[in-house]
Design a protein around this motif. Structure first.
Motif, short mmCIF file in Angstrom:
data_model
loop_
_atom_site.label_atom_id
_atom_site.label_comp_id
_atom_site.label_asym_id
_atom_site.label_seq_id
_atom_site.Cartn_x
_atom_site.Cartn_y
_atom_site.Cartn_z
N ASP A 79 0.83 -1.21 0.00
CA ASP A 79 0.00 0.00 0.00
C ASP A 79 0.86 1.26 0.00
N LYS A 83 0.93 4.19 -2.87
CA LYS A 83 0.68 5.60 -2.52
C LYS A 83 1.78 6.51 -3.03
N VAL A 89 -6.96 9.12 -6.96
CA VAL A 89 -8.13 8.34 -6.60
C VAL A 89 -7.71 7.21 -5.66
N PRO A 90 -8.63 6.73 -4.83
CA PRO A 90 -8.28 5.62 -3.94
C PRO A 90 -8.00 4.33 -4.73
N LYS A 92 -7.32 0.10 -4.14
CA LYS A 92 -7.27 -1.09 -3.29
C LYS A 92 -6.48 -2.14 -4.04
N THR A 105 -11.24 3.60 -7.61
CA THR A 105 -12.62 4.05 -7.49
C THR A 105 -12.67 5.57 -7.43
N GLN A 107 -14.26 9.08 -5.92
CA GLN A 107 -14.72 9.53 -4.61
C GLN A 107 -16.24 9.69 -4.67
N HIS A 115 -19.91 5.13 -4.72
CA HIS A 115 -18.98 5.53 -5.78
C HIS A 115 -19.73 5.39 -7.10
N THR A 118 -15.85 2.27 -10.96
CA THR A 118 -14.69 1.50 -10.52
C THR A 118 -13.95 0.99 -11.74
#
Length: 127
Positions: A79, A83, A89-90, A92, A105, A107, A115, A118
């Protein structure tokens, strides 16, 4: 040799009392494309961010660090590495010995808990 038995069943309709009716003409409301248009714009952002992700993953030094951390089961390091790419954007990240999946995804919009879009990038990295 096959044997066929004929049973004299009476010939009846498959669904007694059922009659075919032609479709009823319905009035549908005018379509509203605003949400769809916003989703398209958001997805373009996800695709651009996905391209940034792929460019960074193509870096030989970065991919060795990422795969090493994943092989050791060090999710925190995986992770942290993702980063460092600086995506807007986030993301996973999930991985197995044979591949990695990145889920980007959008925001959620203010006042919404969902959301809109994706983008899932699945890549193979082992046999």
């Amino acid at each position: 040799m096959m044997y066929y038995y004929h049973y004299p069943y009476p010939q009846q309709a498959a669904y007694p009392g059922y009659h075919y009716h032609y479709p009823i003409s319905r009035q549908y409301p005018q379509v509203d494309v605003n949400v769809f248009t916003k989703s398209i714009k958001s997805y373009r952002l996800l695709m651009a961010q996905g391209s940034v992700l792929l460019d960074r993953l193509g870096d030989a030094g970065f991919d060795v660090k990422l795969m090493t951390a994943a092989q050791q089961g060090n999710q925190a390091e995986v992770d942290r590495l993702i980063k460092t790419i600086g995506l807007k954007v986030p993301v996973k990240t999930r991985y197995t010995p044979t591949g990695v999946t990145f889920e980007l995804t959008t925001q959620p919009a203010p006042g919404s808990y969902m959301h809109c879009c994706t983008l899932t990038v699945q890549l193979k990295w082992g046999n």
